[in-house]
Design a protein around this motif. Sequence first.
Motif, PDB file in Angstrom:
ATOM      1  N   GLY A  10       0.647  -0.832   0.134  1.00 16.15           N
ATOM      2  CA  GLY A  10      -0.031   0.062   0.128  1.00 16.15           C
ATOM      3  C   GLY A  10       0.748   1.087  -0.473  1.00 16.15           C
ATOM      4  N   LEU A  11       0.017   2.130  -0.135  1.00 19.40           N
ATOM      5  CA  LEU A  11       1.096   4.486   0.419  1.00 19.40           C
ATOM      6  C   LEU A  11       1.081   3.777   1.542  1.00 19.40           C
ATOM      7  N   VAL A  12       2.263   4.281   2.124  1.00 14.82           N
ATOM      8  CA  VAL A  12       2.944   4.960   3.091  1.00 14.82           C
ATOM      9  C   VAL A  12       3.693   5.580   3.758  1.00 14.82           C
ATOM     10  N   GLN A  13       3.368   6.466   4.724  1.00 17.61           N
ATOM     11  CA  GLN A  13       4.599   7.569   4.330  1.00 17.61           C
ATOM     12  C   GLN A  13       5.920   7.327   5.040  1.00 17.61           C
ATOM     13  N   ALA A  14       6.952   7.945   4.727  1.00 21.06           N
ATOM     14  CA  ALA A  14       8.381   7.509   5.369  1.00 21.06           C
ATOM     15  C   ALA A  14       8.619   7.169   6.924  1.00 21.06           C
ATOM     16  N   GLY A  15       9.334   6.471   7.630  1.00 21.70           N
ATOM     17  CA  GLY A  15       9.107   5.924   8.858  1.00 21.70           C
ATOM     18  C   GLY A  15       8.031   4.564   9.750  1.00 21.70           C
ATOM     19  N   ASP A  16       6.809   4.998   8.318  1.00 25.61           N
ATOM     20  CA  ASP A  16       5.950   3.839   9.106  1.00 25.61           C
ATOM     21  C   ASP A  16       6.952   2.704   8.760  1.00 25.61           C
ATOM     22  N   SER A  17       5.798   2.125   9.531  1.00 21.72           N
ATOM     23  CA  SER A  17       5.551   0.227   9.345  1.00 21.72           C
ATOM     24  C   SER A  17       4.926  -0.600   8.309  1.00 21.72           C
ATOM     25  N   LEU A  18       5.122  -1.654   7.860  1.00 21.00           N
ATOM     26  CA  LEU A  18       4.010  -2.856   7.226  1.00 21.00           C
ATOM     27  C   LEU A  18       4.473  -3.491   7.277  1.00 21.00           C
ATOM     28  N   ARG A  19       3.548  -4.545   6.973  1.00 20.10           N
ATOM     29  CA  ARG A  19       3.912  -5.598   7.207  1.00 20.10           C
ATOM     30  C   ARG A  19       3.238  -6.767   5.910  1.00 20.10           C
ATOM     31  N   LEU A  20       4.088  -7.355   4.927  1.00 16.49           N
ATOM     32  CA  LEU A  20       3.753  -7.811   3.339  1.00 16.49           C
ATOM     33  C   LEU A  20       3.369  -9.285   4.556  1.00 16.49           C
ATOM     34  N   SER A  21       2.482 -10.266   3.646  1.00 19.79           N
ATOM     35  CA  SER A  21       2.400 -11.474   3.924  1.00 19.79           C
ATOM     36  C   SER A  21       2.041 -12.289   2.526  1.00 19.79           C
ATOM     37  N   CYS A  22       2.140 -12.880   2.436  1.00 21.15           N
ATOM     38  CA  CYS A  22       2.103 -14.050   1.569  1.00 21.15           C
ATOM     39  C   CYS A  22       1.512 -15.501   1.820  1.00 21.15           C
ATOM     40  N   ALA A  23       1.169 -16.459   1.392  1.00 20.16           N
ATOM     41  CA  ALA A  23       0.064 -17.434   1.047  1.00 20.16           C
ATOM     42  C   ALA A  23       0.020 -18.386   0.156  1.00 20.16           C
ATOM     43  N   ALA A  24       0.656 -19.684   0.946  1.00 17.97           N
ATOM     44  CA  ALA A  24       0.939 -20.276  -0.335  1.00 17.97           C
ATOM     45  C   ALA A  24      -0.024 -22.173  -0.444  1.00 17.97           C
ATOM     46  N   SER A  25      -0.254 -21.997  -2.122  1.00 20.47           N
ATOM     47  CA  SER A  25      -1.216 -23.304  -1.718  1.00 20.47           C
ATOM     48  C   SER A  25      -0.794 -24.513  -1.844  1.00 20.47           C
ATOM     49  N   THR A  26       0.072 -24.963  -1.149  1.00 18.96           N
ATOM     50  CA  THR A  26       0.652 -26.594  -1.089  1.00 18.96           C
ATOM     51  C   THR A  26       0.882 -27.218  -0.559  1.00 18.96           C
ATOM     52  N   ARG A  27       0.470 -28.850  -0.433  1.00 12.71           N
ATOM     53  CA  ARG A  27       0.782 -28.830   0.797  1.00 12.71           C
ATOM     54  C   ARG A  27       2.322 -29.235   1.843  1.00 12.71           C
ATOM     55  N   THR A  28       3.005 -29.415   0.611  1.00 13.88           N
ATOM     56  CA  THR A  28       4.471 -29.537   1.542  1.00 13.88           C
ATOM     57  C   THR A  28       4.950 -27.657   1.270  1.00 13.88           C
TER      58      THR A  28
END
Length: 123
Positions: A10-28
């Motif tokens: 997303g759009l954030v300002q300098a100094g901010d924090s951000l958490r990215l997530s990644c979902a994986a579709s696999t059984r392994t």
Amino acid sequence: QIQLVEFGGGLVQAGDSLRLSCAASTRTFSQYVMGWFRQAPGKEREYVAVISWNSGTKYYSDSIQGRGTISRDNDKNMVYLEMNSLKPEDTAVYYCAAASGSIGLRPNDYDYWGQGTQVTVSS
């Protein structure tokens, strides 16, 4: 085969924090090395952080060292990248990637890629 979907950009300002997530579709999922990469306009794709299958080994690029934390939850098939003190130069499309081999830092070391999520840091 593994499918990866990133979210949290997303759009954030300098100094901010951000958490990215990644979902994986696999059984392994637990068998894969996972990485976060980014690509800014006009620049090559570069690694940001990578994590081994059991979270025992983590590497961070100089650009994010001390400001980022990579983690994974093998029970939920998720990998995360938390970034603090964001700077305008962190602006890029961030990609989640999976590797079936040993841990590596180059994009070519990774077999599967998500579609990317845009992170824009305003000054």
